[in-house]
Structure formats: structure tokens, C-alpha cells
Design a protein around this motif. Sequence first.
Motif, short mmCIF file in Angstrom:
data_model
loop_
_atom_site.label_atom_id
_atom_site.label_comp_id
_atom_site.label_asym_id
_atom_site.label_seq_id
_atom_site.Cartn_x
_atom_site.Cartn_y
_atom_site.Cartn_z
N ASP A 1 0.76 -1.10 -0.01
CA ASP A 1 0.17 0.14 0.10
C ASP A 1 0.84 1.42 -0.12
O ASP A 1 0.42 2.17 -0.57
CB ASP A 1 -0.93 -0.05 1.07
N VAL A 2 1.82 1.38 0.70
CA VAL A 2 2.73 2.31 0.80
C VAL A 2 4.16 2.24 0.87
O VAL A 2 4.60 1.07 1.48
CB VAL A 2 2.56 3.18 1.97
N VAL A 3 4.99 2.55 0.10
CA VAL A 3 6.40 2.51 0.17
C VAL A 3 7.02 3.97 0.50
O VAL A 3 6.68 4.95 -0.24
CB VAL A 3 7.12 2.21 -1.18
N MET A 4 7.76 3.99 1.62
CA MET A 4 8.14 5.27 2.13
C MET A 4 9.78 5.37 2.44
O MET A 4 10.07 4.02 2.59
CB MET A 4 7.46 5.63 3.18
N ARG B 1 1.31 8.74 -6.35
CA ARG B 1 0.26 7.73 -6.29
C ARG B 1 0.46 6.65 -7.67
O ARG B 1 0.55 7.29 -8.80
CB ARG B 1 -1.26 7.90 -6.53
N TRP B 2 0.69 5.33 -7.50
CA TRP B 2 0.94 4.48 -8.63
C TRP B 2 -0.33 4.28 -9.51
O TRP B 2 -1.19 3.69 -8.94
CB TRP B 2 1.70 3.27 -8.13
N TRP C 1 1.12 4.12 -2.80
CA TRP C 1 1.73 5.31 -2.76
C TRP C 1 3.09 5.14 -2.48
O TRP C 1 3.58 4.19 -2.00
CB TRP C 1 1.08 6.09 -1.91
N LEU C 2 4.06 5.94 -3.17
CA LEU C 2 5.36 6.23 -2.84
C LEU C 2 5.58 7.41 -2.15
O LEU C 2 5.56 8.56 -2.71
CB LEU C 2 6.18 6.09 -4.16
#
Length: 487
Positions: A388-391, A482-483, A441-442
Motif C-alpha cells: 500500500d505504501v513505500v516510504m 500515487r502509482w 503510494w510512494l
Amino acid sequence: MAETKATPRATGSETDAVSGRQHRLGLGSVALALWAQAESRRLAGEFDAAGVRALLLKGPDLQARLYGTPAAYQSGDVDILVPRAQASAARELLARGGWTFDRSNGVLWWVDAAAAYVRDGFCLDLHWGVHAARLPAWTLRSLERSLWRRAHLGPSGMLEPDAESLLVFLAVNVVGHNFGRPQWQENVTAAAELVEDWSRVWAIARTAKVEGAVRAALEGRPQNSETVVLDGPVGRAIWVGSWALRGHFLPRSARDRLREAMAMRRGGFASPRATAAWRSCTFAGLELRVAPGVFEPRRVTEEMLDLASDLASERRSPVVVDVGTGSGAVALAFAHRRPEARMHATDVSPRALRCARENIRRLRLSGIGLHLGSVLDPLPTNLRGRVDVVMSNLPYVPRREARDVDWGAPISTVEGSHLDGLGMMRELARQAQTVLRPGGWLVFQVADRQFDDWTGELRALGYEPTAAVQRRPGHAVVGAGRWVGAA
């Protein structure tokens, strides 16, 4: 077997992917390629003026030859081969020209007959022999001679190998790294399209004793779980001997600690404070311990944590990845806020992961997977398309600026690659395409002056960037993309 043209594993989808990538190049990617191309041509002039012959093995001009564009891949470096008799002259020329012997060079660079140098953010791998993975350069002398034999002058001002020897060279490197780099496999496929004399390909491969490796590369499959580059029992004996020489009999953790200690000793620290004892800090309300040589989290990175938390708020049990976790600050803070989250964290430094593991123990947190490796490479394959999220707060400071500041940590934790410092961020964005779910999301942190160009590149890669959380000229800012999928 008849020595006719082999059939590379060039499926329609792979060919379309390469072609599509060329049409989706962002302005930042093109600018980087043109800059690298100009730098390599400048270098060609310096070598020519000194009377040193140079053969191009990797760089924008070879990308143009294989794909029709110098920007097929985002890269700010080149590889060149010089004659063994001119190796000392070449190294002296680089030293006089302001090039720095890079701290990433391994212990046995002299066995590989290769060393990395850096000047103004431009990276050069200088070779005076040909090696593949852990094989020493003397084992591939025949291939080295073939690369020189029919070399011709290219647009860069350097010599370039003929298509047949280039294909064998690329294939050997793909197999030597056990098919771990998809871009190199694509290079083999592209080079195969340029070959006119397949009997010469097999003659070169047979003489160099790498025929099995070339066949495996063309078919796109490992020969076995530990691919051996050289043919025959003698080739396997050399492979095993090299394996032992490079310490592969030691546990992976011991080898990683040794490499890291050597890299730090080579000047990776920005100040003596980095060698002090463990220190304490507060991040997002958590009391953390930071080991010597591990980057201490900054307050601005809490904005990245807040943004990632907001973007994942609608997911009941979000899958979240923190890349370059360091002390574990962001990953632990997210897990503390969202105990139901499935949290993963990666870092290339064993020291950093030991620090993160200690903070997990002290804070009594659970459900956080720690993975040793570069960017997203070490993630379990079952996470592909599910995150869901890469941070990430990967290093993004350009080299010439990073060395002017006392960071209190190894310079490698802040200094980004490529001239603009965004090399690792580009690799992150590329790899995140394969792990994010549609709509995932990135979340990232860069310098304010980098933000507009960076979000433009993200848009070209298939992301929909958001505005920065807060623009602060001269400081770091946080944003997200957002991918939505490649165009």
C-alpha cells in the motif's frame, strides 16, 4: 549443434517493454543521459590526449547503439577498458584529472583488474581486464582480446567492440550475476539483434570457454542454482577457488560486517562524532537508540511518517515498506501508530538493521520484518503488487554538497548518486512499480530545489505526484506519488 543464430528469449512483451520505456522518458532521465554522454566524451578526449586507448563497455553511447536512445536506462556512469600495459598510466591520468578512488571498491579490486572512480558526481569503472562476478580477470583473457580485436571508433570518441564480442561479454556478465539484473538480460536480447556472424559468436565463446554461459543467457535461464561461467571441470574448479578466495565460505553476516567496516574506514564518516558510542534521540514520541555509523533521524522526516499514515488510513491492515530504514525510526513509529499494519523495512547496512532490531526489542514492538539488501530487492516475492505504501528517506544530497556539511554519520547515508543526487531515488521509483498495488503510494523526502524536477520524473514513470507537504526553500521537503501504472 549447428552454429546458426540462437533464439534469444525476446518475447513480444519484453520487446514492447523496452520500446515503451524509451517513449516514457522523463526530462530528468534524458538530461541525466545527455550529461553522462557529455562527460564520457570529455573523458574520451582526456584519454586520447594522453595516448591511452579506451574501449567503451557501458554508457549512454552503447545504450544508443542497442536501443536507439542514450537514455534507455537511468545511469550516470560508464565502464571503459584500457590495455593492461596502460593501466598505471590510466590511473595516474585519473588522479591528476581530479578523479577520486571510490570507497565502494572491494578488497580485491586488483584481482578484478577494475576500480571505480568519481568526479563531480560522474562515476567511472576503469577496467584493465575483463572479469565476471567473482571470477578473476586472468580467466577471461581470451574474451578480453576478442573485445579489442575488431573494435572500431564510436561516436563517443572511444573504441567500441564489435557486436559479436559485445554479446559474449554481456552474456557472461548476466550469467556471472546469476540473472539478478533484468536490465542486463535485456541488453543481451538487444545485442543479439545486432549480430551478423553467429559462427563468430560461438567461436569467441568456445575459445573463452564460456559457451554454456552464452547459451544460458540467450535462453534467459540459469544453468543451475549457482551458475558457473566457465565451461568444464577446470572452469568449475576456478569458480570454486575464487569463491573461497573472496571469503564466501564465511557466513553472509560476517562478510557483510567486514565489507561495511572497510567502507567506513575508507572515509565514509563525515566527522569523528560518527565513531562515538550509541546515542539517544526522540522521533515521533519514541525514544530510540542510534548505533555508531547509523544516520540519526531528523525532525522533518516525521512529516513523511505523517503523510504515509494519512495515505494508509483507509486500509484496514496496510502493507507498508520503509526503504533505507537506518535505526528503524520511521518503520517503528508507523508500527506503533498502526499495530495492525504489516510492516517491512530494508537497509543495505547490517549495522543499521542490528540497530533497528535493538530498538524493536527495547520498544517491545512486533510484526516488523527486517530485510538486508538494496532498496526493494530483498523483499519477499509474495509482496509484489500488494504493498500500500513505500516510504523512504534515501540519500539524495549531491556529492559536492554532502561533503561540506558535518552530518555526524557516514557520508554514504546522505550522499546520493548521479550528479543531481537522485540516482537512488530513481532506482526506488523504478522498483516500487513492481511492488505497489494499483493506487498504492510512494512517499519520499528530497531537497526543495529537487522537488519539481523529481515529481516530473515520477509523472513520466506512471505516478501521480501530490504537492509537497510544505515547501521550504533550502531545506528538505516531503511528497508522494500515487502509482497509476505506466502509460
